[in-house]
Design a protein around this motif. Structure first.
Motif, PDB file in Angstrom:
ATOM      1  N   GLU A 185       0.910  -1.238  -0.002  1.00  0.00           N
ATOM      2  CA  GLU A 185      -0.037   0.154   0.130  1.00  0.00           C
ATOM      3  C   GLU A 185       1.017   1.247   0.175  1.00  0.00           C
ATOM      4  OE1 GLU A 185      -1.731   0.817   3.716  1.00  0.00           O
ATOM      5  OE2 GLU A 185      -3.565   1.616   2.884  1.00  0.00           O
ATOM      6  N   PHE A 219       0.195  10.818  -9.439  1.00  0.00           N
ATOM      7  CA  PHE A 219       0.948   9.595  -9.944  1.00  0.00           C
ATOM      8  C   PHE A 219       0.246   8.464 -10.421  1.00  0.00           C
ATOM      9  CE2 PHE A 219       4.032  11.846  -7.007  1.00  0.00           C
ATOM     10  CZ  PHE A 219       5.452  11.628  -7.920  1.00  0.00           C
ATOM     11  N   GLU A 275       2.748   5.184 -11.210  1.00  0.00           N
ATOM     12  CA  GLU A 275       3.779   5.741 -12.001  1.00  0.00           C
ATOM     13  C   GLU A 275       5.091   5.161 -10.864  1.00  0.00           C
ATOM     14  OE1 GLU A 275       4.040   9.711 -13.206  1.00  0.00           O
ATOM     15  OE2 GLU A 275       6.433   9.660 -12.923  1.00  0.00           O
ATOM     16  N   TYR A 285       9.624   3.791 -10.878  1.00  0.00           N
ATOM     17  CA  TYR A 285      10.759   3.968 -11.691  1.00  0.00           C
ATOM     18  C   TYR A 285      11.580   2.804 -11.593  1.00  0.00           C
ATOM     19  CZ  TYR A 285       8.861   8.645 -10.644  1.00  0.00           C
ATOM     20  OH  TYR A 285       7.822   9.287 -10.199  1.00  0.00           O
ATOM     21  N   ARG A 286      12.094   2.239 -12.629  1.00  0.00           N
ATOM     22  CA  ARG A 286      12.767   1.086 -12.939  1.00  0.00           C
ATOM     23  C   ARG A 286      14.135   1.378 -12.496  1.00  0.00           C
ATOM     24  NH1 ARG A 286      11.973  -3.501 -16.973  1.00  0.00           N
ATOM     25  NH2 ARG A 286      13.670  -4.788 -17.013  1.00  0.00           N
ATOM     26  N   ILE A 287      14.823   0.279 -11.378  1.00  0.00           N
ATOM     27  CA  ILE A 287      16.008   0.588 -11.122  1.00  0.00           C
ATOM     28  C   ILE A 287      16.890  -0.422 -11.495  1.00  0.00           C
ATOM     29  CG2 ILE A 287      17.483   0.454  -8.796  1.00  0.00           C
ATOM     30  CD1 ILE A 287      15.401   2.974  -9.029  1.00  0.00           C
ATOM     31  N   GLY A 288      16.402  -1.634 -11.547  1.00  0.00           N
ATOM     32  CA  GLY A 288      17.211  -2.883 -12.195  1.00  0.00           C
ATOM     33  C   GLY A 288      16.365  -4.066 -12.070  1.00  0.00           C
ATOM     34  N   SER A 289      16.923  -5.230 -12.467  1.00  0.00           N
ATOM     35  CA  SER A 289      16.281  -6.430 -12.719  1.00  0.00           C
ATOM     36  C   SER A 289      17.331  -7.740 -12.234  1.00  0.00           C
ATOM     37  CB  SER A 289      15.891  -6.636 -14.084  1.00  0.00           C
ATOM     38  OG  SER A 289      16.983  -6.626 -14.952  1.00  0.00           O
ATOM     39  N   GLN A 290      16.511  -8.607 -11.972  1.00  0.00           N
ATOM     40  CA  GLN A 290      16.969 -10.116 -11.706  1.00  0.00           C
ATOM     41  C   GLN A 290      16.277 -11.179 -12.009  1.00  0.00           C
ATOM     42  OE1 GLN A 290      17.304 -11.486  -7.497  1.00  0.00           O
ATOM     43  NE2 GLN A 290      19.692 -11.050  -7.702  1.00  0.00           N
ATOM     44  N   LEU A 305      13.398  -4.490  -9.940  1.00  0.00           N
ATOM     45  CA  LEU A 305      13.298  -3.763  -8.659  1.00  0.00           C
ATOM     46  C   LEU A 305      12.842  -2.340  -9.158  1.00  0.00           C
ATOM     47  CD1 LEU A 305      14.192  -3.271  -5.589  1.00  0.00           C
ATOM     48  CD2 LEU A 305      16.270  -2.619  -6.293  1.00  0.00           C
ATOM     49  N   PRO A 339       6.980   6.199  -5.882  1.00  0.00           N
ATOM     50  CA  PRO A 339       6.843   7.586  -5.805  1.00  0.00           C
ATOM     51  C   PRO A 339       6.949   7.871  -4.100  1.00  0.00           C
ATOM     52  CG  PRO A 339       5.129   6.804  -7.011  1.00  0.00           C
ATOM     53  CD  PRO A 339       5.613   5.450  -6.544  1.00  0.00           C
ATOM     54  N   ARG A 340       6.561   7.408  -3.427  1.00  0.00           N
ATOM     55  CA  ARG A 340       6.625   7.667  -1.954  1.00  0.00           C
ATOM     56  C   ARG A 340       7.029   6.240  -1.208  1.00  0.00           C
ATOM     57  NH1 ARG A 340       2.567  11.959  -0.043  1.00  0.00           N
ATOM     58  NH2 ARG A 340       3.006  13.542  -1.518  1.00  0.00           N
ATOM     59  N   TRP A 358      10.721   1.937   0.161  1.00  0.00           N
ATOM     60  CA  TRP A 358      10.547   2.538  -1.113  1.00  0.00           C
ATOM     61  C   TRP A 358      10.726   1.869  -2.229  1.00  0.00           C
ATOM     62  CZ3 TRP A 358      10.235   7.780  -2.194  1.00  0.00           C
ATOM     63  CH2 TRP A 358       9.972   8.744  -1.215  1.00  0.00           C
ATOM     64  N   TRP A 383      10.219  -5.530  -5.458  1.00  0.00           N
ATOM     65  CA  TRP A 383      10.596  -6.161  -6.347  1.00  0.00           C
ATOM     66  C   TRP A 383       9.158  -6.593  -7.144  1.00  0.00           C
ATOM     67  CZ3 TRP A 383      15.197  -7.374  -8.546  1.00  0.00           C
ATOM     68  CH2 TRP A 383      16.334  -7.027  -7.780  1.00  0.00           C
TER      69      TRP A 383
END
Lengths: 77, 179
Positions: free
Chosen positions: A30, A37, A44, A46-51, A56, A60-61, A68, A71
């Protein structure tokens, strides 16, 4: 990048909404965000990386459980 | 590095910072800009026996809010001594992630000297933030304080980040496999 979200209801503050997204293991996360957003039932993020099959993303909050970044399933992302 | 009033104005003019409604000229100090209190807030109902366990699976803020939040209008609202109030700024803030700016919301001495704190350990406005700022207000003083919407309630201090956060980064190392 946008994630499908559910349980979209008014948040506590002005112009805020509370939404729920699912993480890679199916748990609900939640998060309370400014209404801008969320568009067409999607949040909305933000893609940081993947595995492997997981991605990941940063929310937004901070979620109501304190994280924050979560996965999520690559298919959703 | 903290932005000065002149740098805040430039950042507003170049849309590196958005504040809506825009601050009036008398809202600035040398290194901060004042924000004002909105007309909506929430009190938590005191419920005997209620135990809240945040951070656990099944914890749901919305359910908690539905049952134990009481919406109030902040017009001549009395913040009683030793009570807690969730309030919000009237202004909506947008700190675009590529602006390389973050901020801290802090109290103002005019309010603090009365015993009123405006945040409880959560002053960080992260790069990429968009929205009104939640104020976790507590009246530590011995006297009741009357609050009105529009009161200069807090100040925002902007700080430059030394790089672009991962979520706003679009260089060659973007979206790496995480090990």
């Amino acid at each position: 990048m946008r994630l499908p979200c559910s349980d979209i209801v008014d948040g506590p503050g002005p112009s805020e909404v509370s939404v729920t997204v699912s993480n890679a293991t199916g748990e609900k996360v939640e998060v309370i965000v400014h209404e801008s957003f969320v568009k067409d039932g999607k949040l909305e993020v933000y893609r940081i990386g993947s595995q492997g099959d997981s991605v990941l993303v940063e929310l937004p909050r901070e979620s109501t459980r304190g994280n924050w970044r979560i996965w999520v399933n690559n298919v959703l992302a | 590095m903290i932005l000065t009033d002149r740098e805040i104005l430039v950042a507003l003019q170049t849309h590196q910072i958005e504040i809506d409604p825009p601050p009036l000229p008398d809202s600035y100090s040398s290194t901060a800009v004042d924000l004002t209190l909105s007309d909506v807030g929430f009190e938590w109902k005191s419920v005997t026996g209620l135990l809240i366990r945040p951070g656990t699976q099944g914890y749901n803020y919305h359910d908690l809010k539905k049952h134990y939040h009481q919406k109030i209008e902040i017009t001549g609202y009395t913040l009683k001594s030793k009570t807690f109030l969730l309030a919000y700024t009237k202004e909506t803030i947008d700190l675009p992630i590529r602006s390389r700016l973050a901020a801290r919301v802090e109290g103002k001495s005019s309010i603090a000297r009365l015993g009123v704190g405006i945040h409880i350990t959560a002053p960080t406005i992260h790069a990429g933030f968009r929205g009104t700022i939640q104020l976790e207000m507590f009246n530590f003083g011995p006297n009741d304080i009357i609050l009105d919407a529009g009161l200069k309630i807090c100040q925002l201090i902007f700080e430059q980040t030394s790089g672009t956060p991962e979520r706003g980064y679009s260089g060659i190392f973007q979206d790496q496999t995480i090990r």
